[in-house]
Write an enzyme that holds these catalytic residues in place. Structure first.
Site, PDB file in Angstrom:
ATOM      1  CG  HIS A  48       0.924  34.237   0.911  1.00 35.23           C
ATOM      2  ND1 HIS A  48       0.729  33.842  -0.489  1.00 35.23           N
ATOM      3  CD2 HIS A  48      -1.094  34.324   1.628  1.00 35.23           C
ATOM      4  CE1 HIS A  48      -0.486  33.918  -1.096  1.00 35.23           C
ATOM      5  NE2 HIS A  48      -1.140  34.264  -0.114  1.00 35.23           N
ATOM      6  CG  HIS A  94      -5.294  31.712  -5.495  1.00 37.22           C
ATOM      7  ND1 HIS A  94      -6.443  31.001  -5.397  1.00 37.22           N
ATOM      8  CD2 HIS A  94      -4.733  32.286  -5.043  1.00 37.22           C
ATOM      9  CE1 HIS A  94      -6.794  31.293  -4.438  1.00 37.22           C
ATOM     10  NE2 HIS A  94      -5.278  32.034  -3.645  1.00 37.22           N
TER      11      HIS A  94
END
Lengths: 729, 235
Positions: A48, A94
């Site tokens: 990430h 998300h």
């Protein structure tokens, strides 16, 4: 009081580090890490934050162009619109949080992307959401769908940023891993743009916004692993949003930037305080000293580990020269924020963190920011697909009228009104083209043009061929802009994939990035930023490779704005673009059979560009009354959408081109195709212009009130279409 | 003399700039922005309380804003006849302040709704309609709210009936339950105070002032206020 925790192999594995990565960590540090340091390395080396699996491939994407002001590496990309205006935009996912806690997961996704935009100095003016879920006949999927839509609505509405476009797609492959991608667009004057690059030693780190709690610790690591049956236990990893705080932070941040009193700025997103502080310092080649006792806290006894890694939302970090602290404090006080100096920049190149008077971390910055370990190459190989050829399906037996009504009723194609009416899509009074049609279009007060945006993906196309599919997705985004009268300017991307450590996931990713690069080079739409989301995979399924492309474009003259739906009775309907040759990768056939129906759609970039040029020329000449691109659902759905989107219910009477097989003509999702309408007297000119530019154009019918008729296919009333199409979940 | 406007801004207001733009750029009138910690200056003729989520709508929509210093000054202005318009969250604030009767509850369908709505003008002249709208006229304005379900207790309904400014109707002007987007009693979209100088409404006139954005019907109300203030300047 150092938290003495023994660093065991199990603990290392729990932090997502491989033995080789841990060896590298030891070599960098020259000693065993503290637990706090292990946490820092874990999040900063997670996919990430570090893009360790993707960086090499992303480097192949085109990122430069005359309009690019800031490319990848900043909080968001920025492009020049002319007349001193800049457009700042980026998409972010998300997915993992939304899969376990849909409402907060989606809401905080909106919050995060908005902060990326205003941290650049731009006022967010629009949101787009690309949502993908499993079929809503499963109760859990319905819960996720409802929660995600509600979460986006509550957050965006409260902050006051309109959602003006997006997509909503259903496929069983998204049952375990929904995809929630949100793109934000912001506007700034060039001189107002801000960067996330710290400069000067002895400058202060000013923290403002929410206090830090225990929420979201290891969110970045969580987002970098497959979901499993225990993922619901990770719910504490999902942060909780506070849109009112976000709105205040938005306003105070823009006021701070306009004051000229801050050096650099970044929001605390993934990996919280660690990532925001170290990235700014590393970009400036500096070091950092931080005192965690100064961090505002809303939970008792937070450890250094927790303070650094918490992903509590709505927090910002600014770099401020000491002489400007008072002025910055006054602006913060106006908005009832405290000014918390939590550290300063140094010239050591090290990240030094103290807590209760003890050094909890002392790490060379490049080791966590730039010199992150690269992963060993993974074998890449295409997955074994069970593809059924479209010619195996007896399309001659179809009752096309019934098929059309059933498709319109399916959640994938049904009216999205129930979604976008929950979003305030007009706040800020810039919305020219509202959601529900093609691209979203905004005006910008003080600028002569109009700004168009779109966010598009198609997992099915990419599953069948990630390279060609991604090219087609990029082309579709560009076509959406071209159809509304815009010239595509730049792109952002959200790459949603399965596990990159598996051969299939790795191959799909590499192929998709290659396709994205080739298409963006051809369309002159540089990639200015983006997001990679891996591990959208559970033990039983992986999502289709789903690159989602966000694109912005400029309508130079508001008179060029072209609607996507039928406008006037008797207008001529013209099909522009190459002949349909197959109906592989058709969404309708996929939904009908549940199979992967091939072959894949493929794109000839030159053909696509010629189609764009033809449509743009026709629009600039003022010949078109409406234009819509063909994408999922083919001509059949394009015509239905153009009827259903018209004011006052205008249908059409159409005869399919005689040189196309009926099913292909109706369902083909092959690229480079548009449906346009024009006044009767302009029809010959439209066809001539297209042919002169080497683009096929065929007159297929006319706009006619009340009926939807395709010869030898179906004759329905518009009322029947509406009845099926308005099917809110 | 041209009317002077003030737009109140709370933390969480998000339609304040829309109002400012409608007044300054479209109506070309004098407008100043008043922060929630300040007071509305005495020489102002018209006050707009804008939409948004003042103080995050914590506690109850409009409840905290009603306690702010700026609303104390708005109350004083209202008592001496200054024109006040509250839109969306501003309507909620005016109800919570006690300047308008009733309360706004969650929409009947329990969902936020954003779309254009048709309104029937129930005003017969007065500061918000004179010279612009006649009783029975139909206009189209955007709505965008989660809490727009207007309610007054049965024993107040008769007095409120005389203060109805706008009702939700269909495109043909028919006031029906089908045209009611949120469950408001008597389809009420907007009401005035008894004196008639304070108007609260859920639909957004400030969003409908430019043809490019889909309509200009909102100008009627703002223009009427402007003219009225010019002619009767109380300052």
């Amino acid at each position: 009081m150092t938290t003495h925790v023994e660093i065991t192999p199990a603990l290392i594995a729990e932090h997502g580090l491989t033995p080789a990565e841990y060896d590298y960590l030891i070599s960098v540090l020259g000693r065993t890490p503290t637990i706090t340091e292990l946490g820092v390395f874990s999040v900063m080396w997670s996919e990430h934050c570090s893009y360790k699996h993707s960086r090499k491939h992303l480097a192949t994407l085109p990122t430069k162009g005359p309009a690019v002001l800031h490319g990848p590496g900043e909080n968001a990309g920025a492009v020049d619109l002319g007349e001193g205006w800049a457009c700042v935009f980026k998409v972010e996912s998300h997915n993992h949080p939304s899969a376990v806690e849909p409402y907060e997961g989606a809401a905080t996704g909106v919050g995060g992307i908005l902060r990326d935009i205003f941290a650049m100095g731009a006022r967010p003016v629009a949101l787009f959401d690309a949502l993908r879920f499993g079929p809503p006949d499963e109760a859990r999927n319905r819960w996720i769908i409802g929660g995600v839509v509600h979460g986006i609505a509550d957050y965006g509405n409260c902050v006051g940023v309109p959602v003006i476009g997006g997509e909503f797609s259903i496929d069983p492959c998204y049952t375990d891993n929904c995809l929630v991608n949100v793109m934000a667009i912001g506007i700034a004057r060039h001189e107002e743009l801000m960067t996330a690059r710290a400069e000067g030693t002895g400058n202060l780190l000013v923290y403002y916004g929410n206090a830090t709690g225990r929420d979201g610790i290891h969110g970045a690591t969580f987002a970098s692993a497959e979901l499993n049956e225990n993922s619901a236990d990770d719910r504490p990893c999902v942060q909780v949003g506070d849109p009112f705080m976000e709105k205040k932070i938005l306003e105070v941040t823009l006021e701070l930037i306009r004051s000229g009193k801050i050096v650099a700025l970044q929001d605390m997103g993934a990996a919280g305080l660690v990532c925001s502080s170290t990235e700014m310092a590393d970009k400036g080649g500096l070091g950092l000293r931080m005192d965690l006792d100064k961090v505002p806290q809303r939970a008792a006894n937070l450890s250094a580990y927790e303070l650094l890694l918490s992903e509590s939302q709505e927090r910002m970090l600014a770099v401020v020269a000491p002489e400007n602290l008072e002025a910055v404090g006054a602006i913060l006080a106006k908005w009832d924020f405290e000014t918390c100096v939590v550290g300063e920049t140094t010239d050591t190149g090290r990240f030094v963190v103290e807590h209760h008077g003890v050094v909890e971390a002392d790490i060379p910055l490049p080791a966590i920011c730039t010199n992150v370990p690269k992963t060993e190459p993974v074998d890449a190989a295409p997955p074994q697909l069970d593809v059924r050829d479209w010619t195996d399906i007896d399309t001659d037996a179809f009752d096309w009228g019934a098929l059309l009504l059933a498709a319109l009723h399916s959640p994938h194609f049904a009216s999205k009104r129930w979604i976008y009416e929950q979003y305030d899509h007009q706040v800020q009074t810039n919305t020219v083209a509202r959601p529900g049609g093609g691209a979203g279009v905004l005006r910008i007060a003080g600028w002569s043009g109009l700004l168009a945006g779109t966010l598009d993906g198609n997992g099915l196309w990419c599953m069948l061929d990630p390279y060609e599919g991604t090219k087609c997705v990029t082309a579709e985004a560009a076509r959406n802009l071209v159809a509304c009268g815009a010239r595509p300017l730049a792109a952002t991307n959200n790459l949603n994939f399965g596990n990159p450590r598996k051969p299939a996931g790795s191959w799909q990713f590499v192929e998709a990035v290659r396709g994205l690069g080739d298409a963006c080079r051809a369309f002159d739409t540089p990639i200015t930023g983006g997001n990679v989301s891996f591990y959208n995979e559970s033990q039983r399924m992986a999502v289709f490779p789903t690159p989602v492309v966000g694109m912005v474009g400029v309508i130079d003259d508001p008179a060029h704005l072209t609607p996507p739906a039928f406008q006037s009775e008797h207008d001529v309907v013209i099909l522009v673009g190459p002949r349909a040759t197959h109906c592989g990768a058709s969404r309708v056939l996929r939904d009908l059979t549940g199979d992967l129906v091939g072959p894949a759609v493929t794109l000839d970039l030159e053909t696509e560009k010629r189609s764009h040029a033809a449509i743009r020329a026709l629009i600039v000449e003022g010949l078109l009354t409406a234009a819509n691109d063909l994408s999922d659902g083919g001509l059949l759905m394009a015509l239905a959408e153009m009827s259903l989107g018209s004011h006052g219910g205008m249908g059409c009477e159409v005869v399919l081109p005689e040189d196309e097989e009926r099913a292909c003509a109706l369902l083909s999702e092959e690229p480079s195709r548009f449906v346009v309408t024009c006044a009767r007297e302009s029809a010959d000119a439209v066809i001539e212009r297209c042919e002169a530019m080497g683009v096929r154009a065929k007159r297929i019918g006319s706009v006619k009130g009340g009926t939807f008729a395709i010869q030898a296919v179906c004759t329905l009333t518009l009322f029947e279409l509406f009845e099926s199409w308005e099917n809110p979940l | 003399m041209s009317a002077r406007w003030a737009v109140v801004v709370f933390p969480g207001s998000n339609c304040d700039q829309d109002f400012v733009r409608a007044l300054r750029d479209v109506m070309r009138v004098d407008v100043r922005v008043v922060w929630h910690k300040d007071s509305v200056p005495d020489d102002v003729d018209c006050i707009a309380v804008p939409g948004g989520f003042s103080y995050g709508d914590y506690l109850r929509a409009g409840a905290l804003a009603a306690m702010s210093p700026v609303m104390e000054s708005v109350r004083r202005h209202a008592e001496r006849g200054t024109l006040v318009i509250g839109v969306c969250n501003g309507f909620q604030v005016l109800c919570e302040t006690g300047l308008l009767p009733g309360a706004l509850m969650k929409n009947r369908a329990l969902r936020f709704r954003c779309h254009d709505a048709y309104l029937r003008c129930e005003l017969d002249g007065g500061p918000f309609a004179a010279g612009q709208l006649a009783k029975g006229d139909t206009i189209r304005l955007p709505i965008a709210h989660g809490y727009g379900n207007y309610y007054v207790p049965a024993d107040q309904l008769e007095s409120v009936r005389k203060q109805i400014a706008f009702t939700y109707c269909d495109a043909l002007g028919e006031v029906s339950d089908r045209a009611n987007p949120n469950g408001s009693v008597l389809n009420i979209a907007g009401v005035t105070n008894e004196a008639g100088n304070v108007l609260g409404m859920m639909p957004h006139p400030e969003r409908a002032v430019e043809a490019l954005l889909g309509g200009t019907d909102g100008l009627c109300i703002i223009r009427a206020m402007n003219r009225w203030a010019e002619n009767t300047a109380v300052r």
